[in-house]
Design an enzyme around this catalytic site. Structure first.
Site, PDB file in Angstrom:
ATOM      1  N   HIS A   1       0.222 -12.022   1.096  1.00 41.23           N
ATOM      2  CA  HIS A   1      -0.562 -11.082   0.498  1.00 41.23           C
ATOM      3  C   HIS A   1      -0.725 -11.511  -1.097  1.00 41.23           C
ATOM      4  CE1 HIS A   1      -1.375  -6.452  -0.114  1.00 41.23           C
ATOM      5  NE2 HIS A   1      -2.426  -7.308  -0.197  1.00 41.23           N
TER       6      HIS A   1
ATOM      7  N   TYR B   1       0.891  -1.068   0.133  1.00 40.88           N
ATOM      8  CA  TYR B   1      -0.071   0.064  -0.152  1.00 40.88           C
ATOM      9  C   TYR B   1       0.813   1.255   0.190  1.00 40.88           C
ATOM     10  CZ  TYR B   1      -3.460  -3.281   1.548  1.00 40.88           C
ATOM     11  OH  TYR B   1      -4.591  -4.421   1.744  1.00 40.88           O
TER      12      TYR B   1
END
Length: 333
Positions: free
Chosen positions: A140, A56
């Site tokens: 992830h 992110y």
């Protein structure tokens, strides 16, 4: 705010979580003061679960979240981050990141689910956040890396968990089938399910949610607005569904659901947030929150009364699957 424990762990999550992807400049710039105010507002509202990832904003989300939480009592909140994408120097920068975040691309992402990659990723996250530990670590998006993720990354996380260095471990993905495999075949405690158990997509009922029930594991639901289509009282043409323009038939279905919500005195986004909690394995809904105003709106939606009759009518009209469970409801009537 009510909390629920990740099964067979000591980690408890508030039913509403703060997703920090957007404060990493997802899609557009978020001023640092807005990001800090959003975290402050979440804290003041009783939210104590915060989720981030190196992906992110090429570390920006982790840095901002860590700074905003600094000074808070460490034992009073839960923070999760993710492994699988190492941040390494970008030898050929073009100026701006190409994966949706408005940040400089001096770094690039490098897939790595090896033992060394996991340990390095966690060390880097702790440095960026300024934290002494992570409570939850997820793999992830290991969609194309099952073997290394299952055989190297997850055992490494399990070792850290068993040493008491991490509270819970799992995986986060936009699909449900592989998450079911993680629950059935690995040491995962919890999975983060994105967009596969919503008012418009209940495919998680076919695999990951039964796996969670069968094996006594927990699920965190994200993407409950399906990229935006469920986020407004009246869905409209041009809204997004799973990151693309929503097909007309899905817009029509969302409108039909919104109309049923209105007859029960509630709204589409409030129902979209409440819906995942109807499943007994789902202990948390986490939403991206960019500003204090967004936090306030989400908390208000979370607190809305949702009548049981809404779910009955949606089933009866074929707008949600007939096998959607309804026995829980977060204490709602």
């Amino acid at each position: 705010m009510h909390q629920q424990k990740i099964q067979d762990t000591s980690v408890s999550l508030t039913e509403l979580g703060f997703g920090a992807s957007v404060i990493g400049n997802l899609y557009r710039v978020t001023p640092v003061d807005d990001a800090t105010a959003a975290v402050d507002a979440a804290w003041d509202a009783g939210i104590r679960y915060f989720d981030t990832a190196p992906h992110y904003g090429l570390g920006l989300s982790e840095r901002r979240l860590g700074a905003a939480l600094r000074g808070r009592p460490r034992d009073e909140y839960v923070i999760s981050s993710k492994v699988g994408r190492l941040l390494v120097p970008n030898e050929e920068p073009h100026g701006v990141d190409t994966e949706g975040f408005v940040v400089r691309d001096d770094l690039r992402r490098q897939w790595d689910f090896s033992r060394d990659g996991v340990l390095r990723s966690i060390e880097d996250t702790l440095e960026r956040t300024g934290l002494d530990r992570l409570d939850i670590v997820y793999l992830h998006d290991p969609d194309d890396h099952w073997q290394q993720a299952a055989e190297e990354a997850m055992p490494t996380l399990a070792e850290l968990r068993d040493q008491g260095l991490i509270g819970a471990i799992g995986a986060g993905m936009n699909q449900s089938a592989m998450l079911a495999r993680f629950l059935r075949e690995t040491a995962a405690d919890v999975v983060m399910l994105a967009g596969r158990y919503t008012l418009l997509d209940q495919s998680g009922l076919d695999d990951v949610l039964p796996a969670a029930q069968e094996h006594g594991k927990s699920v965190v639901a994200v993407g409950v607005f399906n990229s935006g289509l469920l986020s407004l009282d009246r869905p409209a043409k041009g809204m997004k569904y799973d990151y693309q323009d929503a097909p007309p038939e899905l817009v029509a279905r969302a409108l039909a659901i919104a109309q049923v919500c209105a007859t029960h005195g509630t709204t589409l986004p409030a129902a979209a947030m409440a819906f995942p909690h109807m499943h007994p394995s789902i202990i948390n809904v986490t939403l991206g929150m960019r500003t204090a105003e967004q936090v306030g709106r989400n908390v208000e939606l979370h607190d809305q009364h949702i009548p049981d009759g809404l779910w009955d009518d949606l089933r009866a009209q074929g707008l949600i699957r007939s096998d959607v469970p309804a026995e829980r409801g977060r204490g709602r009537e």
